[in-house]
Write a protein that holds these residues in place. Structure first.
Motif, mmCIF file in Angstrom:
data_model
loop_
_atom_site.group_PDB
_atom_site.id
_atom_site.type_symbol
_atom_site.label_atom_id
_atom_site.label_comp_id
_atom_site.label_asym_id
_atom_site.label_seq_id
_atom_site.Cartn_x
_atom_site.Cartn_y
_atom_site.Cartn_z
ATOM 1 N N GLU A 239 -6.666 19.609 -35.895
ATOM 2 C CA GLU A 239 -7.693 20.098 -34.997
ATOM 3 C C GLU A 239 -7.081 20.539 -33.667
ATOM 4 O OE1 GLU A 239 -10.719 17.191 -34.469
ATOM 5 O OE2 GLU A 239 -11.642 17.541 -36.420
ATOM 6 N N VAL A 240 -7.645 21.590 -33.096
ATOM 7 C CA VAL A 240 -7.204 22.123 -31.812
ATOM 8 C C VAL A 240 -8.383 22.035 -30.852
ATOM 9 C CG1 VAL A 240 -6.425 24.182 -30.583
ATOM 10 C CG2 VAL A 240 -5.484 23.648 -32.841
ATOM 11 N N GLN A 241 -8.121 21.600 -29.630
ATOM 12 C CA GLN A 241 -9.200 21.448 -28.657
ATOM 13 C C GLN A 241 -8.889 22.181 -27.354
ATOM 14 O OE1 GLN A 241 -9.922 17.186 -28.232
ATOM 15 N NE2 GLN A 241 -11.544 17.294 -29.788
ATOM 16 N N ALA A 242 -9.944 22.716 -26.753
ATOM 17 C CA ALA A 242 -9.860 23.352 -25.441
ATOM 18 C C ALA A 242 -11.061 22.905 -24.628
ATOM 19 C CB ALA A 242 -9.848 24.871 -25.580
ATOM 20 N N THR A 243 -10.830 22.579 -23.368
ATOM 21 C CA THR A 243 -11.895 22.066 -22.498
ATOM 22 C C THR A 243 -12.047 22.956 -21.270
ATOM 23 O OG1 THR A 243 -11.567 19.771 -23.208
ATOM 24 C CG2 THR A 243 -12.641 20.107 -21.086
ATOM 25 N N ALA A 244 -13.290 23.205 -20.876
ATOM 26 C CA ALA A 244 -13.602 23.905 -19.637
ATOM 27 C C ALA A 244 -14.541 23.017 -18.824
ATOM 28 C CB ALA A 244 -14.261 25.253 -19.926
ATOM 29 N N ALA A 245 -14.307 22.950 -17.517
ATOM 30 C CA ALA A 245 -15.092 22.045 -16.680
ATOM 31 C C ALA A 245 -15.314 22.637 -15.291
ATOM 32 C CB ALA A 245 -14.390 20.690 -16.560
ATOM 33 N N VAL A 246 -16.411 22.242 -14.681
ATOM 34 C CA VAL A 246 -16.689 22.528 -13.275
ATOM 35 C C VAL A 246 -16.941 21.192 -12.602
ATOM 36 C CG1 VAL A 246 -18.259 23.609 -11.627
ATOM 37 C CG2 VAL A 246 -17.678 24.798 -13.744
ATOM 38 N N ASN A 247 -16.134 20.879 -11.595
ATOM 39 C CA ASN A 247 -16.260 19.601 -10.896
ATOM 40 C C ASN A 247 -16.278 19.834 -9.393
ATOM 41 O OD1 ASN A 247 -16.004 17.745 -13.250
ATOM 42 N ND2 ASN A 247 -13.986 18.683 -13.411
ATOM 43 N N VAL A 248 -17.458 19.745 -8.804
ATOM 44 C CA VAL A 248 -17.619 19.872 -7.361
ATOM 45 C C VAL A 248 -18.590 18.802 -6.899
ATOM 46 C CG1 VAL A 248 -17.169 22.361 -7.352
ATOM 47 C CG2 VAL A 248 -19.500 21.542 -7.606
ATOM 48 N N PRO A 249 -18.630 18.501 -5.605
ATOM 49 C CA PRO A 249 -19.566 17.484 -5.131
ATOM 50 C C PRO A 249 -20.998 17.773 -5.566
ATOM 51 C CG PRO A 249 -18.016 18.056 -3.403
ATOM 52 C CD PRO A 249 -17.780 19.023 -4.522
ATOM 53 N N GLY A 250 -21.614 16.823 -6.253
ATOM 54 C CA GLY A 250 -22.998 16.964 -6.672
ATOM 55 C C GLY A 250 -23.203 17.734 -7.956
ATOM 56 N N PHE A 251 -22.100 18.222 -8.565
ATOM 57 C CA PHE A 251 -22.245 18.995 -9.793
ATOM 58 C C PHE A 251 -20.978 18.867 -10.624
ATOM 59 C CE2 PHE A 251 -22.264 22.857 -12.399
ATOM 60 C CZ PHE A 251 -23.546 22.806 -12.935
ATOM 61 N N ASN A 252 -21.100 18.192 -11.763
ATOM 62 C CA ASN A 252 -19.941 17.977 -12.629
ATOM 63 C C ASN A 252 -20.368 18.126 -14.086
ATOM 64 O OD1 ASN A 252 -17.806 16.723 -10.619
ATOM 65 N ND2 ASN A 252 -19.763 15.718 -10.199
ATOM 66 N N ILE A 253 -19.878 19.146 -14.761
ATOM 67 C CA ILE A 253 -20.164 19.333 -16.176
ATOM 68 C C ILE A 253 -18.887 19.790 -16.883
ATOM 69 C CG2 ILE A 253 -22.603 19.889 -15.848
ATOM 70 C CD1 ILE A 253 -21.870 22.843 -16.324
ATOM 71 N N GLN A 254 -18.854 19.537 -18.192
ATOM 72 C CA GLN A 254 -17.704 19.986 -18.975
ATOM 73 C C GLN A 254 -18.125 20.179 -20.421
ATOM 74 O OE1 GLN A 254 -15.676 18.204 -21.468
ATOM 75 N NE2 GLN A 254 -17.300 16.672 -21.655
ATOM 76 N N ALA A 255 -17.288 20.882 -21.168
ATOM 77 C CA ALA A 255 -17.503 21.062 -22.608
ATOM 78 C C ALA A 255 -16.143 21.185 -23.282
ATOM 79 C CB ALA A 255 -18.344 22.300 -22.896
ATOM 80 N N THR A 256 -16.016 20.546 -24.433
ATOM 81 C CA THR A 256 -14.797 20.623 -25.225
ATOM 82 C C THR A 256 -15.099 21.337 -26.534
ATOM 83 O OG1 THR A 256 -13.840 18.608 -24.287
ATOM 84 C CG2 THR A 256 -13.021 19.308 -26.443
ATOM 85 N N THR A 257 -14.361 22.398 -26.777
ATOM 86 C CA THR A 257 -14.515 23.178 -27.997
ATOM 87 C C THR A 257 -13.409 22.788 -28.967
ATOM 88 O OG1 THR A 257 -15.567 25.018 -26.833
ATOM 89 C CG2 THR A 257 -14.562 25.512 -28.952
ATOM 90 N N THR A 258 -13.789 22.459 -30.196
ATOM 91 C CA THR A 258 -12.849 21.979 -31.207
ATOM 92 C C THR A 258 -12.790 22.954 -32.378
ATOM 93 O OG1 THR A 258 -13.304 19.670 -30.628
ATOM 94 C CG2 THR A 258 -12.290 20.081 -32.776
ATOM 95 N N ALA A 259 -11.576 23.289 -32.788
ATOM 96 C CA ALA A 259 -11.356 24.166 -33.938
ATOM 97 C C ALA A 259 -10.703 23.351 -35.051
ATOM 98 C CB ALA A 259 -10.474 25.346 -33.554
ATOM 99 N N LYS A 260 -11.322 23.365 -36.218
ATOM 100 C CA LYS A 260 -10.816 22.629 -37.378
ATOM 101 C C LYS A 260 -10.479 23.619 -38.489
ATOM 102 C CE LYS A 260 -12.175 19.162 -40.815
ATOM 103 N NZ LYS A 260 -13.270 18.258 -41.282
ATOM 104 N N PRO A 261 -9.237 23.638 -38.987
ATOM 105 C CA PRO A 261 -8.872 24.598 -40.043
ATOM 106 C C PRO A 261 -9.579 24.267 -41.358
ATOM 107 C CG PRO A 261 -7.089 23.033 -39.675
ATOM 108 C CD PRO A 261 -8.103 22.767 -38.610
#
Length: 361
Positions: A239-261
């Motif tokens: 499996e391969v994973q890539a994560t994108a996130a926004v982290n600032v005061p009062g606002f923090n979210i993220q998502a991890t996308t996973t690729a499975k062959p």
């Protein structure tokens, strides 16, 4: 002083157009930050910030298997109708910093030659919007740029996806900056507001998958009518994973996308060939491998994954293409998650096919 109806439409169009030019110098809000490739490595300081202390909050932090320079990765979506978001709305500046930046830009615009008539009027209305609570439907005004609420929220602004080739789509998030309290979500009319689903799509866009080079027997040179075995060791793909996130005061979210062959497709590079199975698609075995390694004594057997060339390649070679299909899914902040379209990535190998008949022993 609220404005409604046709007057709102006329004024709104002018204000929005001029707002974009006014904010044109606010570069931190219009570019996702550079990406990194090291597994688990964060590529940007949490919260952003530049030499003036103004938050470049729209910058997205990438980690995992992603491109180093923020360019598009090597994954091709199997759904031709699916595309990453061309733009989105994200936290930009706190109230005090937004007032400083916006006031400077408005003042510059007002002193620009030719900014009279309708253009000058629209700039004046934009100034009133943030200073004197001048508003219209769906766009409430603000008193002194909400400075009395500094720290309790942020102004959000449109962010262009630098990897979107269509300039019109890239600039379609063109609403003027709006205020969002910490912990709140943007009003429903801002459908493109940054959220885990958008981050997951951006992680997908920047994801890099490993090269696909199958093991062959015979290897780079084979014979006409001789079955060629193809396989991938179970240790080659995971499996391969890539994560994108926004982290600032009062606002923090993220998502991890996973690729499975999930499968391997063989394309011989010529119509004068047969594939095993006939579809050319070899599925993964229970242990994570594909196909079966060739061993002596199997020359008369049909490979579970492989091909057979029916004509010599002459003085050239055939371009054998091996493409892995990856099943893509994501998980994100707040227990969110879903599937994304399958992704593919492949590579070609030069195959020489000789006319001499031969049998492996």
């Amino acid at each position: 002083m609220p404005v409604t109806g046709s007057r709102r439409a006329l004024i709104g169009a002018g204000v929005l157009t001029l707002a974009l030019s006014v904010l044109a110098l606010a570069e931190p809000a219009y570019a996702a930050g550079p990406a990194g490739k090291d597994e688990g490595a964060s590529t940007e300081e949490s919260g952003g910030g530049d030499s003036t202390g103004i938050y470049a909050a729209a910058k997205i932090q990438y980690s995992g298997s992603v491109t180093k320079d923020g360019s598009t990765g090597n994954v091709t979506s199997s759904d031709v109708n699916w595309t990453p978001p061309p733009c989105w709305y994200a936290p930009y500046l706190g109230a005090k910093d937004f007032k400083k930046k916006m006031s400077e830009e408005i003042e510059t615009a007002k002193n620009t030659p030719g900014m009279g008539g309708t253009a000058g009027s629209a700039i004046g209305q934009l100034e009133q919007h943030y200073e004197d609570e001048y508003g219209w439907t769906d766009h409430p005004g603000y008193k002194d740029y909400n400075v009395d609420k500094d720290g309790d929220g942020m102004f959000w602004a449109g962010v262009e996806n630098p990897n979107e080739p269509d300039v019109l789509k890239r600039g379609s998030c063109n609403e003027i900056p709006f205020w969002v309290e910490n912990g709140d979500t943007p009003p429903p009319q801002y459908e493109e507001a940054i959220k885990p689903e958008i981050l997951a799509a951006l992680a997908y866009q920047h994801m890099t998958l490993p090269d696909t080079k199958v093991t062959l027997a015979p290897a780079a040179t084979t014979k006409v009518n001789l079955p060629t075995w193809a396989w991938l060791d179970k240790a080659v793909f995971d499996e391969v994973q890539a994560t994108a996130a926004v982290n600032v005061p009062g606002f923090n979210i993220q998502a991890t996308t996973t690729a499975k062959p999930v499968s391997l497709k063989l394309e011989p590079g010529t119509d004068d060939a047969q594939t095993y199975p006939a579809s050319g698609v070899c599925t993964f075995n229970a242990d994570g491998s594909i196909g079966e390694p060739y061993a002596k004594g199997k020359s008369d057997e049909t490979p579970p994954c492989g091909l057979k060339y029916l004509r010599s390649s002459g003085n050239g070679t055939y371009k054998l293409r091996a493409t892995i299909t990856w099943q893509i899914s994501w998980t994100g902040t707040g227990g969110t998650g879903d599937n994304l379209p399958d992704g593919t990535f492949g590579a070609t190998q030069d195959i020489t096919v000789q006319e001499i008949q031969a049998v492996n022993h």
